[in-house]
Scaffold this motif. Structure first.
Motif, PDB file in Angstrom:
ATOM      1  N   MET A 107       0.842  -1.192   0.000  1.00 20.21           N
ATOM      2  CA  MET A 107       0.000   0.000   0.000  1.00 20.21           C
ATOM      3  C   MET A 107       0.875   1.239   0.000  1.00 20.21           C
ATOM      4  N   VAL A 108       0.353   2.295  -0.633  1.00 22.25           N
ATOM      5  CA  VAL A 108       1.061   3.570  -0.662  1.00 22.25           C
ATOM      6  C   VAL A 108       0.088   4.663  -0.274  1.00 22.25           C
ATOM      7  N   ILE A 109       0.647   5.753   0.193  1.00 19.80           N
ATOM      8  CA  ILE A 109      -0.163   6.915   0.569  1.00 19.80           C
ATOM      9  C   ILE A 109      -0.119   7.925  -0.566  1.00 19.80           C
ATOM     10  N   ASP A 110      -1.214   8.647  -0.749  1.00 22.48           N
ATOM     11  CA  ASP A 110      -1.232   9.765  -1.688  1.00 22.48           C
ATOM     12  C   ASP A 110      -0.831   9.304  -3.093  1.00 22.48           C
ATOM     13  N   PRO A 111      -1.686   8.468  -3.730  1.00 21.92           N
ATOM     14  CA  PRO A 111      -1.332   7.978  -5.064  1.00 21.92           C
ATOM     15  C   PRO A 111      -1.357   9.095  -6.103  1.00 21.92           C
ATOM     16  N   THR A 112      -0.453   9.012  -7.083  1.00 16.02           N
ATOM     17  CA  THR A 112      -0.482   9.961  -8.192  1.00 16.02           C
ATOM     18  C   THR A 112      -1.473   9.448  -9.231  1.00 16.02           C
ATOM     19  N   TYR A 113      -1.640  10.223 -10.274  1.00 15.61           N
ATOM     20  CA  TYR A 113      -2.585   9.888 -11.328  1.00 15.61           C
ATOM     21  C   TYR A 113      -2.301   8.519 -11.925  1.00 15.61           C
ATOM     22  N   LYS A 114      -1.019   8.265 -12.203  1.00 13.64           N
ATOM     23  CA  LYS A 114      -0.687   6.976 -12.818  1.00 13.64           C
ATOM     24  C   LYS A 114      -0.891   5.834 -11.842  1.00 13.64           C
ATOM     25  N   GLU A 115      -0.512   6.057 -10.580  1.00 14.15           N
ATOM     26  CA  GLU A 115      -0.691   4.990  -9.592  1.00 14.15           C
ATOM     27  C   GLU A 115      -2.165   4.676  -9.416  1.00 14.15           C
ATOM     28  N   GLU A 116      -2.998   5.712  -9.468  1.00  9.55           N
ATOM     29  CA  GLU A 116      -4.439   5.459  -9.341  1.00  9.55           C
ATOM     30  C   GLU A 116      -4.956   4.628 -10.501  1.00  9.55           C
ATOM     31  N   ALA A 117      -4.369   4.818 -11.683  1.00  4.39           N
ATOM     32  CA  ALA A 117      -4.870   4.083 -12.844  1.00  4.39           C
ATOM     33  C   ALA A 117      -4.515   2.606 -12.763  1.00  4.39           C
ATOM     34  N   VAL A 118      -3.450   2.262 -12.045  1.00  2.00           N
ATOM     35  CA  VAL A 118      -3.045   0.861 -12.012  1.00  2.00           C
ATOM     36  C   VAL A 118      -3.287   0.208 -10.655  1.00  2.00           C
ATOM     37  N   MET A 119      -3.866   0.938  -9.703  1.00  2.00           N
ATOM     38  CA  MET A 119      -3.998   0.346  -8.366  1.00  2.00           C
ATOM     39  C   MET A 119      -5.108  -0.698  -8.349  1.00  2.00           C
ATOM     40  N   GLY A 120      -5.052  -1.526  -7.331  1.00  2.00           N
ATOM     41  CA  GLY A 120      -6.071  -2.547  -7.219  1.00  2.00           C
ATOM     42  C   GLY A 120      -7.262  -2.073  -6.410  1.00  2.00           C
ATOM     43  N   GLY A 121      -7.038  -1.186  -5.461  1.00  2.00           N
ATOM     44  CA  GLY A 121      -8.141  -0.713  -4.632  1.00  2.00           C
ATOM     45  C   GLY A 121      -7.681   0.485  -3.840  1.00  2.00           C
ATOM     46  N   ARG A 122      -8.637   1.176  -3.210  1.00  2.00           N
ATOM     47  CA  ARG A 122      -8.245   2.364  -2.450  1.00  2.00           C
ATOM     48  C   ARG A 122      -9.062   2.479  -1.173  1.00  2.00           C
ATOM     49  N   MET A 123      -8.474   3.094  -0.155  1.00  2.00           N
ATOM     50  CA  MET A 123      -9.198   3.323   1.092  1.00  2.00           C
ATOM     51  C   MET A 123      -8.858   4.712   1.601  1.00  2.00           C
ATOM     52  N   THR A 124      -9.861   5.451   2.040  1.00  2.00           N
ATOM     53  CA  THR A 124      -9.628   6.777   2.610  1.00  2.00           C
ATOM     54  C   THR A 124     -10.028   6.756   4.065  1.00  2.00           C
ATOM     55  N   ALA A 125      -9.115   7.167   4.930  1.00  2.00           N
ATOM     56  CA  ALA A 125      -9.415   7.259   6.362  1.00  2.00           C
ATOM     57  C   ALA A 125      -9.340   8.727   6.763  1.00  2.00           C
ATOM     58  N   THR A 126     -10.385   9.213   7.404  1.00  2.00           N
ATOM     59  CA  THR A 126     -10.387  10.607   7.859  1.00  2.00           C
ATOM     60  C   THR A 126     -10.143  10.613   9.351  1.00  2.00           C
ATOM     61  N   ILE A 127      -9.028  11.191   9.733  1.00  2.00           N
ATOM     62  CA  ILE A 127      -8.594  11.154  11.138  1.00  2.00           C
ATOM     63  C   ILE A 127      -8.202  12.565  11.552  1.00  2.00           C
ATOM     64  N   ASN A 128      -8.392  12.906  12.823  1.00  2.00           N
ATOM     65  CA  ASN A 128      -7.910  14.208  13.279  1.00  2.00           C
ATOM     66  C   ASN A 128      -6.649  14.019  14.119  1.00  2.00           C
ATOM     67  N   SER A 129      -6.060  15.113  14.541  1.00  2.00           N
ATOM     68  CA  SER A 129      -4.760  15.005  15.204  1.00  2.00           C
ATOM     69  C   SER A 129      -4.866  14.388  16.588  1.00  2.00           C
ATOM     70  N   ASN A 130      -6.094  14.277  17.127  1.00  2.00           N
ATOM     71  CA  ASN A 130      -6.245  13.594  18.411  1.00  2.00           C
ATOM     72  C   ASN A 130      -6.281  12.086  18.262  1.00  2.00           C
ATOM     73  N   GLY A 131      -6.298  11.637  17.022  1.00  2.00           N
ATOM     74  CA  GLY A 131      -6.379  10.203  16.795  1.00  2.00           C
ATOM     75  C   GLY A 131      -7.790   9.687  16.673  1.00  2.00           C
ATOM     76  N   ASP A 132      -8.790  10.582  16.621  1.00  2.00           N
ATOM     77  CA  ASP A 132     -10.163  10.112  16.459  1.00  2.00           C
ATOM     78  C   ASP A 132     -10.409   9.810  14.988  1.00  2.00           C
ATOM     79  N   VAL A 133     -10.959   8.633  14.739  1.00  2.00           N
ATOM     80  CA  VAL A 133     -11.288   8.270  13.363  1.00  2.00           C
ATOM     81  C   VAL A 133     -12.651   8.875  13.037  1.00  2.00           C
ATOM     82  N   CYS A 134     -12.684   9.797  12.077  1.00  2.00           N
ATOM     83  CA  CYS A 134     -13.941  10.460  11.755  1.00  2.00           C
ATOM     84  C   CYS A 134     -14.731   9.702  10.699  1.00  2.00           C
ATOM     85  N   SER A 135     -14.024   9.106   9.738  1.00  2.00           N
ATOM     86  CA  SER A 135     -14.738   8.303   8.752  1.00  2.00           C
ATOM     87  C   SER A 135     -13.745   7.422   8.019  1.00  2.00           C
ATOM     88  N   ILE A 136     -14.243   6.312   7.481  1.00  2.00           N
ATOM     89  CA  ILE A 136     -13.419   5.434   6.646  1.00  2.00           C
ATOM     90  C   ILE A 136     -14.225   5.143   5.392  1.00  2.00           C
TER      91      ILE A 136
END
Lengths: 239, 447
Positions: B210-239
């Motif tokens: 897995m990689v963070i912050d995919p570029t355009y080309k990486e997005e075109a060839v990736m197998g899947g993606r996940m976005t996690a929204t977290i704040n600096s306190n460590g609270d997970v706001c959404s996945i």
């Protein structure tokens, strides 16, 4: 033919924009001037129609060299194309131009109906432009003029990236541009440059490929000296 | 019809995956590095443009008074609108938002709304009748990959710098709302409790790379993606994980840990940029108010105290009392000067900050005249010499300062010399006090 040679335009090797008057023909008689890309005769003046650098090839050939992201196909250019579709008679190839290009299935060395190459969608091809005009789709060929393969055909492995047309021309200039020379001294790699603004790099290790491709992409607007120093810095950082 | 979409070649697909086996990414980054983040604010409050590598997104916040929802009568509303402009990517079609556009809007909306990052109750003006409705417009200017993260940062930056007009409730029935013009009353910032940062992961090759912050080309060839929204306190706001390769739960937990580290880093970047912007804006405001604005009040305090004190020493007739009185009057006088400015909140803030503006217009001591030069002139010389030196210094000052300032500093200088003269022979408390008032009047007269 006059004994006195025509004075070269004052704007040679300078940047010109559309509308700039390159030559005034009023004071010249009985001379032949050859106009290349980006120039047009307007009654008594020669004007530029595209933005770029004016070049002169002695004694009398003028043209404007410009650099864009898009490619206008012209005959005898070597380009890198991506196969987007296969038809019974030709492959449809994307060469970054206004239309897709046709690559006839028989335009390969020793090509017959029996041994048509099988290219899947997304294959990278190194080919030569055979026919190009503004009306029809351009036509490619994977043979040189004498019918030999001459390095044309599918490119396997490696990595391809986009550049501007000016950068590809710079990479293909002879003598070899300082960028490739400096890289070649330290790293081993092979490279195929398409005049349509595509470059393919292959090397035994992925890190070499990445170094070469980053160096080329970064040198978009560098002069020769800057290229050399940029590459030296890059290589020092890695070793 | 020609499809202008960019297509990856077989070579790129294989190469990107092969390079990732040895932890190499095509642009030279390591797998868990973000690209360079740049945030630029527009002229108006509430507009921000974010550049994350080659991806560019612009966020713009506006507010409107509306009727609240029936089930939440005392809360404001927040809505996210996305626009995927065709100039960002040839694959974007103008008109109705596609699937990707809707997904992006939903992820950002969920991150802000569910975690209650923006305080909605403070947006209520009259419960049940008038609340502020916030609208965040996100325009994608250039698609270089990872639009969700960039758009999220743009939304947060825009919300942090947005100012809503102040409004008061009045009228006979207490229901009439007057919205004040921003020129009349300073608009107010939003109450933002925390910054939920979206971090996107791209999966390759059977879900184990897995990689963070995919570029355009990486997005075109990736197998899947996940976005996690977290704040600096460590609270997970959404996945958000919509389709694509399946990944093991241990991988997901690892991603969340990495995301919280990245979120803290990005939060600090956003906060520092927002702070820079608000202080620059406050500086601009201060410069606009008329000439009597001291930029470094505490320094002239010291200079004046000490210089007048030194002058006092020089005059043999001065007594301790007079010194103290004059010092006290200095304070008083400075306080009086401050009075016209206390109404402006931003100036107070300015005084406590370490920003240094230009030399103040009114203070002849703010530039050029150093304490040491004054002290040297204080060596046992007759008072006349002192005065001459001071005048010379002041004249030096005049030539150095701006032409527009000359008149005020001139009056100030003249006032000072007068004051010096008078303070040297104080007869009573009144006499000690008088010159300051005189000087102040002169200042007001000239400016």
């Amino acid at each position: 033919m006059e004994s006195k040679k025509p004075p070269p335009s004052a704007l040679v090797d300078n940047h010109v924009v559309p509308g700039d008057v390159i030559l005034d023909l009023a004071d010249m008689t009985n001379q032949t001037i050859k106009l290349g890309a980006g120039l047009r005769q307007d009654y008594d003046t020669i004007q530029a129609t595209s933005a770029g650098r004016l070049r002169l090839s002695k004694p009398n050939k003028y043209w404007v060299e410009s650099s864009q992201k898009r490619y206008i196909p012209s005959v005898e250019d070597t380009v890198l194309g991506i196969v987007v579709d296969t038809k019974p008679d030709n492959f449809l190839v994307d060469i970054k131009g206004p239309n897709f290009a046709f690559l006839p299935v028989l335009s390969f060395e020793g090509g017959t109906r029996r041994n048509i190459p099988k290219f899947e969608i997304g294959t990278l091809i190194y080919a030569r432009v055979v026919k190009a005009n503004s009306i029809m789709n351009p036509e490619l060929s994977c043979m040189d003029a004498s019918g030999k393969a001459a390095e044309f055909g599918q490119l396997k492995n490696g990595y391809m990236f986009d550049t501007s047309t000016g950068l590809s021309r710079m990479l293909l200039s002879s003598p070899t541009c300082p960028l490739l020379e400096a890289l070649g001294k330290k790293l081993s790699f092979e490279i195929a440059v398409g005049l349509n603004g595509r470059v393919w790099v292959n090397a035994p290790s992925p890190s070499n490929v990445i170094v070469v491709s980053t160096a080329i992409i970064r040198s978009e607007s560098y002069t020769q000296i800057q290229q050399k120093s940029m590459v030296e810095n890059l290589l020092v950082k890695l070793s | 019809m020609m499809d202008q979409r960019w297509r990856p070649t077989v070579n790129e697909r294989e190469f990107i995956e092969q390079a990732l086996q040895s932890d190499l990414r095509v642009d030279g980054r390591r797998p868990f590095d973000f690209r360079k983040l740049k945030i630029v604010f527009g002229r108006e409050d509430g507009s921000a443009e974010v550049e994350l590598g080659e991806t560019r997104v612009m966020g713009y916040v506006t507010a409107q008074l509306v009727q609240p929802y029936k089930d939440r009568p005392s809360e404001g509303t927040l809505a996210i609108f996305t626009e995927f402009s065709p100039m960002a990517d040839p694959a974007f079609e103008p008109g109705r938002p596609g699937e990707a556009a809707i997904e992006l809007g939903r992820v950002i909306d969920r991150g802000l709304r569910e975690s209650r990052a923006v305080d909605m109750e403070s947006l209520c003006v009259v419960a049940g009748k008038h609340v502020w409705s916030l609208r965040v417009d996100l325009h994608i200017l250039d698609n270089g990959g990872n639009l969700i993260d960039a758009a999220n940062i743009a939304a947060l930056a825009a919300l942090s710098t947005f100012r809503r007009p102040e409004c008061t409730v009045g009228g006979e029935d207490g229901q009439q709302v007057t919205v004040h013009d921003p020129e009349v009353r300073d608009p107010l910032p939003l109450t933002i409790h925390h910054l939920p940062i979206a971090v996107t992961f791209a999966y390759f090759g059977d879900g184990n790379i897995m990689v963070i912050d995919p570029t355009y080309k990486e997005e075109a060839v990736m197998g899947g993606r996940m976005t996690a929204t977290i704040n600096s306190n460590g609270d997970v706001c959404s996945i958000q994980k919509a389709g694509g390769e399946g990944v093991m739960s241990s991988v997901i937990m690892q991603c969340l840990r990495i995301a919280s580290v990245k979120a803290a880093d990005i939060t600090s970047k956003i906060k520092s940029k927002v702070e820079d912007y608000t202080t620059t804006k406050a500086l601009q405001k201060v410069k606009r108010t008329p000439a009597l604005v001291p930029k470094k009040v505490h320094v002239p305090d010291v200079a004046m105290k000490e210089s007048t004190g030194a002058l006092e020493n020089q005059a043999s007739k001065t007594s301790n009392d007079v010194q103290q009185i004059s010092k006290g009057d200095d304070d008083q006088q400075n306080m009086k000067r401050n009075l016209p400015l206390t109404g402006d909140r931003t100036v107070k803030h300015k005084q406590t900050s370490t920003c240094i503006g230009g030399p103040s217009n009114w203070d002849p001591y703010s530039k050029g005249v150093s304490l040491s030069s004054l002290r040297i002139s204080q060596l046992p010389d007759p008072p006349a010499t002192v005065k001459d030196n001071k005048q010379e210094d002041v004249e030096l000052m005049l030539t150095e300062s701006n032409p527009e300032v000359k008149s005020t500093s001139n009056s100030g200088a003249a006032g000072e010399t007068d004051e010096a003269q008078e303070s040297r022979t104080p007869k009573s408390l009144k006499d000690a006090v008088k010159p300051k008032h005189k000087r102040k009047k002169k200042q007001h007269g000239k400016s």
